[in-house]
Design an enzyme around this catalytic site. Structure first.
Site, PDB file in Angstrom:
ATOM      1  N   GLU A 112       0.888  -1.083   0.059  1.00 39.22           N
ATOM      2  CA  GLU A 112       0.077  -0.073  -0.001  1.00 39.22           C
ATOM      3  C   GLU A 112       0.792   1.277   0.022  1.00 39.22           C
ATOM      4  O   GLU A 112       0.452   2.229   0.010  1.00 39.22           O
ATOM      5  CB  GLU A 112      -1.046  -0.035   1.166  1.00 39.22           C
ATOM      6  CG  GLU A 112      -2.229  -0.746   0.963  1.00 39.22           C
ATOM      7  CD  GLU A 112      -1.737  -2.429   0.853  1.00 39.22           C
ATOM      8  OE1 GLU A 112      -1.177  -2.836   1.705  1.00 39.22           O
ATOM      9  OE2 GLU A 112      -2.405  -3.044  -0.332  1.00 39.22           O
ATOM     10  N   ASN A 129      -0.740  -7.830  -4.133  1.00 39.26           N
ATOM     11  CA  ASN A 129      -1.122  -6.830  -5.006  1.00 39.26           C
ATOM     12  C   ASN A 129      -0.316  -5.902  -5.537  1.00 39.26           C
ATOM     13  O   ASN A 129       0.610  -5.576  -4.964  1.00 39.26           O
ATOM     14  CB  ASN A 129      -2.291  -6.195  -4.029  1.00 39.26           C
ATOM     15  CG  ASN A 129      -2.021  -5.237  -3.172  1.00 39.26           C
ATOM     16  OD1 ASN A 129      -1.364  -5.781  -2.303  1.00 39.26           O
ATOM     17  ND2 ASN A 129      -1.955  -4.106  -3.276  1.00 39.26           N
ATOM     18  N   ASP A 179      -7.352  -5.286  -4.528  1.00 40.94           N
ATOM     19  CA  ASP A 179      -6.350  -5.788  -3.766  1.00 40.94           C
ATOM     20  C   ASP A 179      -6.463  -7.056  -3.425  1.00 40.94           C
ATOM     21  O   ASP A 179      -6.356  -7.628  -2.175  1.00 40.94           O
ATOM     22  CB  ASP A 179      -6.712  -4.833  -2.431  1.00 40.94           C
ATOM     23  CG  ASP A 179      -5.698  -5.010  -1.286  1.00 40.94           C
ATOM     24  OD1 ASP A 179      -4.432  -5.273  -1.521  1.00 40.94           O
ATOM     25  OD2 ASP A 179      -6.034  -5.108  -0.278  1.00 40.94           O
TER      26      ASP A 179
END
Lengths: 611, 644, 180, 343, 201
Positions: free
Chosen positions: A212, A296, A338
């Site tokens: 992220e 991801n 994700d």
């Protein structure tokens, strides 16, 4: 109904076994009703066959989380009593598995990643020693989903573990003395490490976190003796960096080509494209391959990264010595939601369509349990274990999912009812496998989400997500499930509904019991065959740790688990988040608004035994 | 013409102070002093007030326009920053459309329609007072906000998302939305009054075929208001809800659509142009008829054209959206309608030319303004045809070409006739004539200044200058024409100053010219100038469209209307036969109180949605007070009651 | 008429006190005001005799609608929203509650942004112009209602509404945890 | 903006609907001249008719109103009005037909081999993405669209914030960019040249200076340009440029801008990878040269008030000290040296 | 005075019912305005609907039918007392009006109570998405009409009991009923839009 399902097959032939290097001849016998399964991997340094130990978080290289101890069983589990407890002094999410070797229990806490050794030989298991690595405080700002640590590994008389700020540390198991430490992650690029290392053939395998934060994912092998880097395999970029060479023979044509890790991204995007490696690594000594999932691609908003985004959200098979890739399969090409591909890969030998196959079973975040041929990467089956609206099945010919166009996230538009949500049908919480039933015990969640794509701005060291997310309970209104899954029939056998996501790992034992914990704090034992609740104990805080079972120095079977709510799902409690903002904690807060009414922060080891 | 008293066919000269007249005076008069000023329900007082207020807003809007022209006079100018400039052009557009053009047209209707149809007051006189107050408060609120630097800055069209919660920072757009709400309430109330007055309060004998063209125009305008304003009601309400209570009408992220705003806004916005334009057509007809000394050629054609324009006016709105992604097939329909609406206007122009041709034109200032119309409006209409073409519109839309076009249409089609109307009806309102020489200066400065200011903008638009820009780079070469336009604007300002001087001077010192200085034919000239509080005594009966021309020696009248109560005669819809008598309410403070309560609600709702809840209580109380009958009056009423 | 005029003037006067500055749009960067930062206290506990609290500076930013909306834009542009989301927190602590670890005064927030904080807050000093830091501080304060309500933007168009979707059935209160 | 005095940027006809450079604009221009001619004629006729009516009417000093005009005269004039009305109707129908024909022609200008470009409107600049089936071969630039002469270009228009409108009058009519919708616009340039365009829908403070250039060039030249855009930025060649890069990466620049090949990957502001190759700065507002670049970096707010580029006036003035000190004189010089060479 | 009186109107009635009276036309004008608002609000609803594939969007549940349908019944039933009162007014029968108006008021009150439940049964909030905003606005608009007419009826009812009364007030009662017919009539298409349209795909 699930109860009936298993009743229909009372004499199911146990063709199933865990793939193990030194498989005893006994398990090959297809009709042998009771199995004696060697559950300990051959670790060159210890070469221990002792069932009573628990040397790595997943128990063995196959990632079974199956304990062959049978002292505690379905009939006596109701008498299970608390044996001793230990407070970790940390109140963030405790996702780790304790380790037991000999008469010592080791456990590593979330940040600040303190390593404790408890002496099991003495009453009350007093502290033997502790090791404080003092990781950089700033690393707390880089943990997307609480400052967790998923455990340590034991090998060659050493404890190996990672710190949040990106160090891998080897500590002498007896004395607690630091042997070496190597810094692998660059804090300022947003890299952190939360995973539990795996030791294979004198190499410590460590992957990074920070999908992220626009990091570039990798798996690194360190020399177990010196801590020097042996090889590093990136998850994006040119073949040279990904360690793709002539041995790379993926099953599906879309994985073949030169430098796909560059050309399947917009220019330069692969440098900040994610594909981190923060799940559990498996190893098949027979084929001499390690297996691990890549996370991801970043940012979440898929419109910002057109292309298949190789080699993210897939599984790699690599040679542990050189790191060279053998095959790759992408669960989610151009991942839209994700759906990290890091969930555990359980290595089993199963009869598929009547043929015994060496397979890799993987309950994937996208909601399907995949069964792959672990030699080639071919998908043998993939069936949904949760409510799925994002795809309409997996095409076994091409290996790709059928995506539902109207559920694709779009910039500037809220798409509703994306099921499963970003944490997937199942997140990191590892499943257990019991050879006695042949079933997989999957702790997971039942969560859907609304998502709006946003423009994402990359600033090194800050989040790079590009999405607003709001999660909520899926159909039925319960947020957690515990499913027993038959990978051969590719269907569920029974399901337990839980109010909150089952964010703890599962443990299966030879006593036909399955253990797991809930986020309210109940530690539960259920019948492996029926799912019937047989025993439960209320711990001080919600449980998101990985339960283990070991034989103590006194010869008794113990069951241990860490309590201490947190993690992505429990961030609302661990981080004292404000429930009014539904998008908090990447949207998980919205689904967990009532969690603070059920549990509070904590950090405690609970160990149980029969009286 | 002022000396031609003998031509005056008026037969309602006060003949001494008869007792009857005195009673009427007492019955219809407005109470003296400030109380009377606050409570009056006389349509003439309210109409004048409306006109003066609207004219003040015209001046304010004009000053803003001058500021814009100064800013644009040279390239890369730093006189006004983008923030102030954006506020100013928004205020200019909002003022001119909502606070000047529509209100002044309605104001003319409020003043003239009851006189033209021969009744003593407008229908629902208290509502009339209320609509003025609410209009005044709305305008004051907007200008207070502007002076406090909270002036709206997102354009008079307030396109979302620029005006929405995310990009419309602060309270500026909320003030805009509430201004719209104020003017909507006012305009709708007046529209209902005008329709009712024309339909039900006409003089006996004034069948629909004999209704003067201006009254017809006012009716068409009122109907257009009734069907168009709801579009902007809904738009401004949903906008403020989006901004204050979190609805998502215009938020694409949650299923809303920015284009929905444009549909709602232009569903109102295009008819709005005709709301302004159609009364001006009526004024044109009045002036042309009087100064050609004959009825307008083709009365039936003219009425049909007005109605047709009103109807087609609702089928054009998408031509403001040709550059959006409205499907092409849909756009083509709007091309056809937008082109065809030229036809009724063309027919009216031809009829007027025929009127002049067959009449005996008298050149006075009002007629000059009317003749300018033939050049300016026709030019504006022709550029309108260009905008109706989808492909050509994509080139000139949102450029200075459109600025030129709309000013040609609105100034040529409304302001020029309006100035003519001022000159024409000024003696009706004051009893004095405006100075003719000053009038000619006024006209020529305006005409030349206008064309200097706006004609070059056509060229600018074609050369690529977008509208609503606060400045432009020197290298674009737009400086010269812009400077020319600014000079033209200066001339217009001079012209308006001449007009103001003329009005101020002549209000007290203008030539006294008797009751019907132009010897016009319609009923408003059938009473004294200025008219008495009760308009007519006795109430006339008519037998043709220009009754004063037809009966040189006095009109037949009605007897038997009460002179002690505010009684008017209600007639039938088509033939205007006497139906019954109805008493209209007298002066009251309640309209003002209600308007204050409603204004508090509207302004409060800018800051908190709860204002709608707590604000509705005083509004309800005020309305009940308004409605609740007084015992004494009721008893008087009952005494004279004749049940149906 | 005079009465009305008087009322209007009174209204203007009253509004002028609050309105003018609230909607001012300052595009030109004002001089830096960081000198105030050093004298700030983070604790209510003070040894010795009591001293007056520091006066809040930069009210021009704190109560200004434009500054707050610019702060809102920058909050997402500079990825503040990545950790703090729309105020609810996640990786970083929530900003919409009334708990302030390092103080709630504009200067405190300014210092937090510039200096960073040990437990993960990056230091943006030298990376964000000073006036933008004040704008950010104004927005952050608005999240927990510390700025006047009429200066605060209603919402962002981007999924910041709190309302839960009613799509799925409500969680049933009784959850036994036993198999069906 | 006197910076603009450079004769190279005299754009008098580079943004004009009456100077078409492609078939779309040409079709519209042709229709314009048709409707212009018809309108001019109509206007002249109306005004002439008015004067005719005024001077051929029965002007008499006698003001006796004629309230019942002679039916005969009315009838004959009625015929004239009727015929005029009919003629007007026919002309209107002709114009409608012409309009439809033009629309149809514009609709039919599509091509299979169209060059696909995404244009994304931001407050107040244009992001330009050259689409390629291979994601890594996409190229990104800002405020300057290069197109090959003779090939149809298919623009996909999106807005990032409020409504904008893409308008390059020499090439074709405008098309709005509306958030939540995607629009397409096709055009072709038939002759080489630099054309200017501008946002045509009011979009906030800097609506006035939200310009862009369309550079039409021969296909091979265009291909070379596109290939260059795909490449990462040049690496700093001398110490000053290296310092400049460091300044760029370590100060606020990198928080918003991208320079490919470096860590700077900010997405909220224009991509600067090939900044020096562009003709203009600040959305076709300033000529691109070192002095304008310096002025733009130091004080963008007085050049374009309200725009989103942060001001560095104070920090440059104070010499880059204190918490707000992002840039000092030397930093600025190095930065200019670096940016000025990003060809 | 040269004017020649040709008509004497002193025998004409001083008030009238229905479309003869000014108030009726005023009411009609208001109804035209409000009707247009409703039509455009419904247009907005369908416009938003046109932008999404499924309706209600994102698998939301359509509004529950129960209270809306009950309310439709209440409204239709309320036509009868209003008509009855209307007739009483035209007959200038004060006694019957004093019975009729409270009954009308009771219906309005009942309606408003059920309306509260209707909002709850919409299954969506106004700030969830544009669909929610549209249905809340439609229902809210109609509720405002009802509420104002209920207040109107209440005031009239009180007046009918307390006075002061004159003949014109009978016309007011009649016009009140006339407006109520409008509120009822407009509800029928609204019911279709709010409750039935989401069920037709």
């Amino acid at each position: 109904m699930p109860g009936k399902t298993w009743m229909c097959f009372p004499l199911r032939p146990f063709l199933l076994s865990i793939a193990l290097p030194i498989a005893q001849p006994g398990i090959a016998g297809p009709s042998q009703p009771s199995l004696s399964i060697p559950t300990s991997p051959a670790l060159p340094a210890t070469a221990s066959e002792d069932d009573g130990q628990w040397l790595m978080p997943a128990r063995d290289y196959a990632n079974s989380r199956y304990s062959s101890l049978a002292e505690i069983n379905t009939s006596n589990v109701k008498n299970l009593r608390l044996s001793f407890t230990f407070s970790t002094g940390v109140t963030r999410g405790h996702e780790a598995a304790p380790l037991v070797t000999g008469d010592t229990l080791y456990l590593v806490t979330p940040y600040p990643n303190i390593l404790y050794a408890l002496d099991l030989a003495r009453p009350g298991a007093p502290l033997k020693w502790k090791y404080e690595p003092k990781p950089l405080a700033a690393s707390q700002g880089l943990a997307c989903c609480d400052v967790v640590n998923r455990g340590a590994s034991y090998a060659y008389g050493k404890i190996f573990f990672n710190t949040l700020d990106g160090q891998t540390i080897a500590v002498d198991a007896k004395t607690g003395k630091e042997l070496w430490k190597t810094r692998l992650g660059n804090l300022n690029l947003g890299e952190s490490v939360t995973m539990a290392p795996l030791v294979v053939k004198n190499k410590v395998l460590v992957g990074n976190s920070g999908g992220e934060f626009g990091v570039r994912g990798w798996l690194t092998a360190l020399d177990a003796n010196t801590g020097r880097i042996a090889w590093r395999a990136y998850s994006t970029g040119p073949d040279q960096d990904v360690l793709i060479g002539p041995e790379f023979k993926p099953f599906y044509p879309q994985e073949r080509g030169t430098d796909l890790g560059v050309s399947s991204w917009p220019a330069d995007a692969w440098k900040i494209g994610g594909g981190t490696v923060w799940g559990f690594v498996s190893y098949d000594p027979q084929l001499d391959l390690i297996y691990y999932g890549t996370a991801n691609p970043g940012p979440w908003n898929p419109e910002l990264r057109p292309g298949d985004n190789k080699w993210t959200a897939g599984v790699f098979a690599r040679d542990p010595d050189t790191g060279q890739a053998r095959w790759f399969y992408q669960w989610n090409p151009h991942d839209l939601y994700d759906y990290d591909g890091i969930n555990e890969n359980i290595l089993l030998d199963l009869p598929i369509h009547g043929q015994p196959r060496k397979v890799l079973v993987h309950p994937e975040r996208n909601g399907y349990v995949y069964v792959l041929d672990r030699g080639t990467g071919e998908v043998l089956s993939a069936e949904a274990f949760v409510h799925v609206t994002t795809t309409s099945g997996v095409d076994l010919k091409t290996g790709r999912t059928h995506e539902v166009a109207e559920k694709q996230p779009r910039t500037g538009s809220v798409v509703r009812e994306i099921c499963p949500a970003a944490p997937g049908g199942k997140d990191w919480q590892p499943s257990a496998w019991s050879p006695r039933t042949g079933w997989l015990y999957i702790p997971h969640q039942n969560i859907c989400m609304d998502e709006e794509g946003l423009e994402a701005n990359y600033i090194a060291g800050t989040p790079y997500v590009g999405a607003n997310v709001r999660m909520y309970a899926g159909p039925g209104g319960h947020r957690g499930e515990f499913t027993a899954w038959d990978p051969v029939q590719a269907k569920p056998v029974w399901k337990i509904k839980e109010n909150f996501p089952v964010w703890s790992g599962a443990l299966a034992t030879a006593g036909d019991l399955v253990f797991y914990g809930t986020m309210e704090g109940w530690f539960k034992a259920v019948s492996a065959r029926t799912g019937e609740l047989l025993w439960q104990f209320k711990c001080g805080s919600g449980i998101i740790g990985q339960p283990i079972s070991y034989r103590g120095p006194d010869g008794k079977q113990y069951v241990a688990v860490l309590s201490g709510v947190g993690g992505w799902s429990g961030a609302i409690v661990a981080g004292q988040l404000d429930p009014r903002d539904g998008t908090g904690a990447l949207g998980f807060v919205n689904a967990m608004k009532d969690l603070p009414e059920h549990t509070a922060k904590g950090g405690m080891l609970y160990v149980f035994a029969l009286p | 013409m002022s000396a031609r008293q003998p031509m005056d066919p008026t037969n309602f000269e006060p003949l001494g102070h008869s007792a009857e007249r005195e009673r009427l005076e007492q019955t219809w008069s407005t109470p003296p002093g400030i109380y009377g000023w606050l409570t009056t329900v006389d349509h003439k007082l309210i109409g004048k007030r409306f006109i003066v207020t609207a004219f003040f807003f015209f001046l304010a809007g004009g000053i803003l326009a001058m500021l814009m022209r100064l800013q644009l006079a040279q390239p890369d100018n730093r006189l006004l920053g983008p923030d102030l400039y954006n506020q100013i052009f928004t205020m200019h557009g909002t003022t001119m459309m909502f606070l000047f053009a529509v209100p002044i047209m309605e104001a003319m209707g409020v003043y003239l329609v009851p006189l033209m149809v021969g009744t003593r007051n407008i229908a629902f006189p208290r509502l009339n007072a209320f609509s003025y107050w609410i209009y005044l408060f709305g305008g004051l609120m907007l200008y207070s906000a502007f002076l406090l630097n909270i002036g709206p800055d997102v354009g008079w069209f307030s396109y979302v998302p620029l005006a929405g919660p995310e990009y419309g920072t602060g309270k500026r757009a909320d003030f805009w939305a509430q201004t719209i709400t104020f003017t909507e309430v006012s305009a709708l109330a007046v529209a209902v009054e005008i329709i009712t007055t024309v339909f039900k309060q006409r003089a006996v004998g004034m069948s629909l075929g004999r209704v003067p063209l201006l009254a017809w125009a006012m009716v068409v305008m009122s109907f257009m208001i009734i069907f168009a304003m709801p579009g902007v009601i809904l738009a401004s309400t949903t906008l403020i809800m989006d901004r204050l209570v979190g609805t998502h009408f215009f938020n694409p992220a949650e299923g809303g659509d920015a284009l929905l705003w444009q549909h709602l806004f232009w569903f109102f916005g295009h008819p709005e142009v005709y709301i302004i334009f159609i009364p001006a057509l009526g004024m044109m007809s009045s002036i042309i008829a009087t100064f050609s000394r004959r009825p307008v050629f083709g009365h039936a054609v003219m009425v049909s054209a007005l109605v047709a324009t009103g109807v087609i006016g609702f089928m054009l709105w998408v031509h403001h959206m040709f550059a959006t992604m409205v499907p092409n097939a849909g756009k083509m329909f709007f091309t056809v309608a937008s082109m065809l609406i030229a036809l009724p206007t063309a027919l009216q122009v031809y009829c007027w030319i025929a009127t002049l041709w067959t009449g005996r034109p008298v050149f006075k200032t009002p007629l000059l303004f009317v003749l300018a119309f033939f050049f300016i409006l026709v030019l504006g209409g022709l550029t309108g045809l260009m905008l109706a073409s989808i492909s050509l519109d994509t080139q000139v839309h949102d450029t200075f070409f459109v600025v030129a076009h709309l000013h040609y249409v609105l100034i040529g089609g409304a302001v020029f006739p309006l100035f003519g109307a001022f000159y024409y009806w000024f003696p009706k309102i004051t009893g004095r004539l405006l100075n003719e020489t000053a009038g000619r200066w006024n006209f020529w400065l305006f005409f030349i200044g206008f064309n200097l200011a706006f004609f070059p903008m056509h060229q600018l638009g074609l050369e690529g200058m977008p509208r609503r820009v606060y400045t432009y780079p020197e290298a674009m070469g737009w400086g010269g024409l812009n400077l020319l336009a600014t000079i033209g604007a200066g001339l217009i300002a001079a012209s308006v100053l001449v007009f103001i001087g003329n009005v101020l001077w002549c209000r007290r010192r203008g030539a006294l010219v008797g009751n019907n200085p132009w010897s016009a034919g319609t009923l408003e000239w059938a009473t004294t100038s200025p008219p008495p509080d009760y308009n007519f005594h006795p109430v006339p009966v008519v037998a043709g469209p220009e009754p004063l021309w037809e009966r040189a020696t006095g009109l037949p009248v009605v007897a038997g209307l009460s002179d002690t109560t505010r009684e008017v005669l209600v007639t039938t819809l088509i033939e205007a036969k006497p139906d019954h008598r109805e008493e209209l309410p007298g002066p009251s403070l309640w309209p003002l109180i209600s308007a204050l309560a409603l204004a508090a609600l509207f302004v409060g709702s800018i800051f908190t949605p709860w204002a709608v809840v707590w604000g509705s209580i005083p509004v309800a109380a005020a309305l009940i007070g308004w409605f609740w009958p007084k015992k004494r009056e009721t008893e008087e009423e009952v005494a004279e009651e004749v049940p149906p | 008429m005079k009465i009305l005029r008087g009322v209007w003037i009174a209204m203007l006067g009253a509004a002028a006190l609050t309105g003018c500055e609230r909607e001012e749009r300052n595009f030109v960067e004002p001089p830096p005001t960081s000198s105030a930062v050093e004298s700030l206290r983070l604790s209510d506990l003070r040894p010795g005799p009591s001293s007056p609290p520091p006066a809040a500076e930069n009210s021009a930013y704190q109560e200004n609608a434009y500054a707050i909306s610019e702060g809102q834009r920058l909050f997402s542009w500079y990825n503040c929203a990545g950790c703090h989301f729309h105020g609810g927190g996640g990786i970083g602590p929530p900003l919409m509650d009334d708990l302030w670890i390092y103080g709630s005064e504009p200067q405190n927030i300014h210092a937090t942004i510039i200096q960073g904080r040990p437990n993960g807050m990056p230091a943006f000093g030298g990376r964000i112009p000073d006036y933008q830091v004040w704008q950010l501080a104004a927005y952050v304060r608005s999240l927990s209602g510390l700025t006047p309500k009429d200066a605060v933007p209603a919402r962002s168009d981007h999924m910041s509404n709190e309302s839960p979707p009613t799509t799925m059935e409500k969680p049933s209160p009784k959850m036994t945890g036993s198999p069906p | 903006m006197s910076l603009f005095g450079d004769p190279h940027f005299a754009w008098r006809n580079a943004q004009s609907a009456l100077n078409s450079a492609g078939p779309q604009a040409a079709r519209i221009e042709a229709y314009w001249w048709l409707i212009f001619a018809v309108s001019a004629l109509a206007l002249i006729l109306v005004v002439l008719a008015m004067f005719y009516a005024l001077f051929h009417s029965r002007r008499r000093s006698d003001l006796e109103p004629e309230f019942r005009p002679s039916p005969k005269l009315e009838r004959s004039r009625g015929w004239v009005v009727g015929i005029l009305g009919a003629v007007t109707g026919v002309i209107l129908l002709g114009l409608i037909a012409g309009s439809f024909a033009t629309d149809q022609a514009l609709e039919s200008f599509t091509a299979q081999d169209a060059l696909s470009i995404d244009v994304i409107g931001h407050q107040w600049w244009w992001e330009v993405q050259y689409i390629d089936p291979v994601p890594s071969r996409r190229a990104s630039t800002a405020n300057e669209i290069h197109v090959p002469v003779g090939r149809t270009v298919a623009l996909t228009l999106k807005s990032h914030d409020v409504i904008h409108s893409f308008w390059a009058p020499n090439l074709t009519g405008k098309q709005d960019l509306i958030p939540g919708h995607e629009a397409t616009l096709n055009f072709r340039a038939d002759r080489a040249g630099v054309f200017r365009g501008q946002c045509a829908e009011f979009c906030g403070y800097q609506h006035a200076y939200m310009g862009f250039l369309v550079v039409a060039e021969p296909p091979d030249q265009f291909a070379a340009w596109l290939e260059k855009q795909r490449a990462p930025a040049m690496t700093p060649a001398n110490p000053s440029q290296r310092r400049g890069q460091e300044v760029f990466l370590s100060r606020d620049c990198a928080l918003c801008h991208t320079i490919q090949g470096t860590e700077a990957s900010g997405k909220t502001a224009p991509d600067l990878t090939h900044l020096a190759g562009r003709k203009t700065l600040a959305a076709a507002t300033l000529a691109n040269n070192p002095s304008t670049l310096a002025a733009w970096i130091v004080d963008p707010q007085s050049l374009k008030p309200g725009n989103h580029m942060p001001s560095h006036l104070q920090s440059v003035r104070l010499g880059g000290d204190g918490p707000s000190g992002l840039l000092n004189q030397e930093d600025l010089q190095a930065l200019l040296d670096y940016l000025g060479n990003l060809e | 005075m040269s004017a020649e009186p040709v008509i004497d109107v002193s025998r004409l009635p001083t008030y009238a019912f229905g479309k003869q009276s000014l108030m009726w036309w005023g009411t009609l004008g208001i109804m035209a305005i409000e009707g247009t608002v409703f039509v455009l609000a419904a247009f907005a609803y369908f416009y938003i609907r046109g932008n999404v594939g499924s309706w209600p969007p994102g698998g939301l549940k359509p509004p529950d039918l129960l209270y809306g349908t009950i309310n439709t019944g209440v409204l239709l039933a309320s036509l009868w007392p209003n008509w009855w009162t209307d007739r009483a007014a035209k007959a200038r029968d004060l006694h019957r009006i004093r019975i009729g108006l409270p009954v009308c008021l009771a219906f309005a009150a009942a309606f408003l109570v059920f309306r509260g439940f209707e909002f709850a049964a919409l299954n969506i909030r106004w700030d969830t998405n544009a669909y929610g905003s549209a249905v809340w606005t439609l229902l809210g608009l109609h509720t405002v009409h009802l509420a104002t007419d209920a207040v109107d009826t209440a005031v009239l009812a009180v007046l009918m009991f307390t006075g002061p009364l004159e003949g014109k007030r009978y016309a007011d009662v009649s016009d009140n009923a006339f407006y109520w017919y409008f509120v009822v009539l407009i509800w029928i298409p609204l019911y279709g839009v709010i409750y039935l349209a989401p069920r037709l795909n």
